[in-house]
Design a protein around this motif. Structure first.
Motif, PDB file in Angstrom:
ATOM      1  N   GLU A  97       0.837  -1.211   0.000  1.00  0.00           N
ATOM      2  CA  GLU A  97       0.000   0.000   0.000  1.00  0.00           C
ATOM      3  C   GLU A  97       0.869   1.256   0.000  1.00  0.00           C
ATOM      4  OE1 GLU A  97      -4.199  -0.819   2.116  1.00  0.00           O
ATOM      5  OE2 GLU A  97      -2.482  -0.927   3.462  1.00  0.00           O
ATOM      6  N   GLU A 112      -4.577   2.536  -7.579  1.00  0.00           N
ATOM      7  CA  GLU A 112      -5.559   1.992  -6.648  1.00  0.00           C
ATOM      8  C   GLU A 112      -5.009   0.721  -6.023  1.00  0.00           C
ATOM      9  OE1 GLU A 112      -9.039   1.313  -8.934  1.00  0.00           O
ATOM     10  OE2 GLU A 112      -9.398   3.447  -9.360  1.00  0.00           O
ATOM     11  N   ALA A 113      -5.058   0.652  -4.701  1.00  0.00           N
ATOM     12  CA  ALA A 113      -4.530  -0.517  -3.989  1.00  0.00           C
ATOM     13  C   ALA A 113      -5.658  -1.202  -3.221  1.00  0.00           C
ATOM     14  CB  ALA A 113      -3.422  -0.104  -3.036  1.00  0.00           C
ATOM     15  N   HIS A 114      -5.785  -2.498  -3.399  1.00  0.00           N
ATOM     16  CA  HIS A 114      -6.771  -3.309  -2.680  1.00  0.00           C
ATOM     17  C   HIS A 114      -6.013  -4.455  -2.028  1.00  0.00           C
ATOM     18  CE1 HIS A 114      -9.957  -1.100  -4.781  1.00  0.00           C
ATOM     19  NE2 HIS A 114      -9.229  -1.256  -5.867  1.00  0.00           N
ATOM     20  N   VAL A 115      -5.803  -4.327  -0.728  1.00  0.00           N
ATOM     21  CA  VAL A 115      -4.946  -5.261  -0.004  1.00  0.00           C
ATOM     22  C   VAL A 115      -5.744  -6.001   1.056  1.00  0.00           C
ATOM     23  CG1 VAL A 115      -2.922  -5.457   1.511  1.00  0.00           C
ATOM     24  CG2 VAL A 115      -2.885  -3.874  -0.426  1.00  0.00           C
ATOM     25  N   SER A 116      -5.581  -7.320   1.087  1.00  0.00           N
ATOM     26  CA  SER A 116      -6.237  -8.135   2.094  1.00  0.00           C
ATOM     27  C   SER A 116      -5.760  -7.727   3.476  1.00  0.00           C
ATOM     28  CB  SER A 116      -5.911  -9.618   1.858  1.00  0.00           C
ATOM     29  OG  SER A 116      -6.296 -10.405   2.968  1.00  0.00           O
ATOM     30  N   LYS A 151      -3.480  -0.611 -10.966  1.00  0.00           N
ATOM     31  CA  LYS A 151      -4.251  -1.297  -9.929  1.00  0.00           C
ATOM     32  C   LYS A 151      -3.384  -2.359  -9.266  1.00  0.00           C
ATOM     33  CE  LYS A 151      -8.787  -0.643 -12.081  1.00  0.00           C
ATOM     34  NZ  LYS A 151     -10.014  -1.312 -12.597  1.00  0.00           N
ATOM     35  N   THR A 153      -3.443  -5.355  -6.362  1.00  0.00           N
ATOM     36  CA  THR A 153      -4.261  -6.188  -5.472  1.00  0.00           C
ATOM     37  C   THR A 153      -3.374  -7.206  -4.778  1.00  0.00           C
ATOM     38  OG1 THR A 153      -4.781  -7.772  -7.257  1.00  0.00           O
ATOM     39  CG2 THR A 153      -6.337  -5.964  -6.889  1.00  0.00           C
ATOM     40  N   VAL A 155      -4.167 -10.579  -2.338  1.00  0.00           N
ATOM     41  CA  VAL A 155      -5.183 -11.436  -1.720  1.00  0.00           C
ATOM     42  C   VAL A 155      -4.567 -12.780  -1.355  1.00  0.00           C
ATOM     43  CG1 VAL A 155      -7.081 -10.367  -2.980  1.00  0.00           C
ATOM     44  CG2 VAL A 155      -5.912 -12.358  -3.955  1.00  0.00           C
ATOM     45  N   ARG A 164      -1.038  -8.811  -7.611  1.00  0.00           N
ATOM     46  CA  ARG A 164      -1.224  -8.500  -9.037  1.00  0.00           C
ATOM     47  C   ARG A 164      -1.092  -6.989  -9.246  1.00  0.00           C
ATOM     48  NH1 ARG A 164      -5.083 -11.678  -9.864  1.00  0.00           N
ATOM     49  NH2 ARG A 164      -3.875 -13.256 -10.957  1.00  0.00           N
ATOM     50  N   THR A 212       1.886 -10.719 -12.182  1.00  0.00           N
ATOM     51  CA  THR A 212       1.293 -11.513 -11.116  1.00  0.00           C
ATOM     52  C   THR A 212       2.392 -12.270 -10.386  1.00  0.00           C
ATOM     53  OG1 THR A 212      -0.694 -11.813 -12.479  1.00  0.00           O
ATOM     54  CG2 THR A 212      -0.489 -13.192 -10.520  1.00  0.00           C
TER      55      THR A 212
END
Length: 219
Positions: A97, A112-116, A151, A153, A155, A164, A212
């Motif tokens: 992040e 955009e960051a989407h982190v578990s 982007k 991500t 997960v 990714r 990835t």
């Protein structure tokens, strides 16, 4: 599978990069930290010899010395962070992040960051390798992609951590991916393999590039 010639070139690239990094850090320690400490020592010597004779000047010298001490602390923290980013102590999720935010601030490219939230990768060596792979991937985007949006991500899927990084830039070609001179890609692949993971990169002209990374989760 990399050829022996590619491995030789990669080895040279890594050795050269390490030497340049050592030289840069040594210069930074000498030019910044070393000079700051030298002036601080001179101030301390002046205070010992003449401080009681001129209280007003001594107070100013002490104030300047405190500022120099703060500067030395900042310099040492910066050098330490460059050797191993402190953010990694919070896990690869937090580090990812931070990298996304830093990339966006430096380049102006929206990221955009989407982190578990469930960051279970606790192996320090693996986290460091993943950090360096992402660092290289972000650098490639900055230098070659011409992207407007990135982007990121992170997960978990079973026993794997999946990271990714996808951009909407000009897109990497199969020829570029398989080019034996693409040592950056080979380096990322080797770093992933070193921690028992895997690396892939896909793209097409005008449709962006997707990197990835698969890494085993160590609980």
């Amino acid at each position: 599978m990399a050829t022996p010639e590619q491995f030789r070139k990669l080895s040279w690239r890594l050795t050269d990069a390490q030497e340049r990094e050592r030289t840069r850090i040594a210069r930074q320690m000498h030019d910044d930290l070393g000079q700051t400490l030298t002036v601080l020592k001179m101030n301390c010597a002046w205070l010992v010899e003449k401080g009681d004779k001129d209280p007003e000047a001594a107070a100013e010298k002490l104030k300047a010395s405190l500022a120099l001490a703060d500067q030395a602390i900042r310099s040492s923290r910066k050098i330490s962070s460059e050797l191993r980013p402190g953010i990694l102590s919070l896990g690869i999720g937090a580090a990812a992040e931070w990298m996304a935010e830093d990339f966006s601030e430096r380049t102006g490219v929206r990221c955009e960051a989407h982190v578990s939230e469930n960051d279970e990768l606790t192996d320090d060596a693996a986290a460091a390798e993943l950090f360096r792979i992402l660092q290289q991937a972000f650098e490639n985007i900055q230098l070659h992609a011409g992207a407007m949006l990135v982007k990121l991500t992170l997960v978990h899927s079973g026993s794997q951590l999946i990271i990714r990084l996808q951009d909407d830039g000009r897109g990497i070609t199969e020829e570029q991916i398989s080019d034996p001179r693409s040592l950056g890609i080979l380096e990322m692949n080797e770093r992933a393999a070193r921690i028992g993971g895997a690396f892939s990169i896909q793209g097409s002209p005008g449709a962006g590039t997707t990197v990835t990374i698969f890494a085993p989760v160590r609980r």
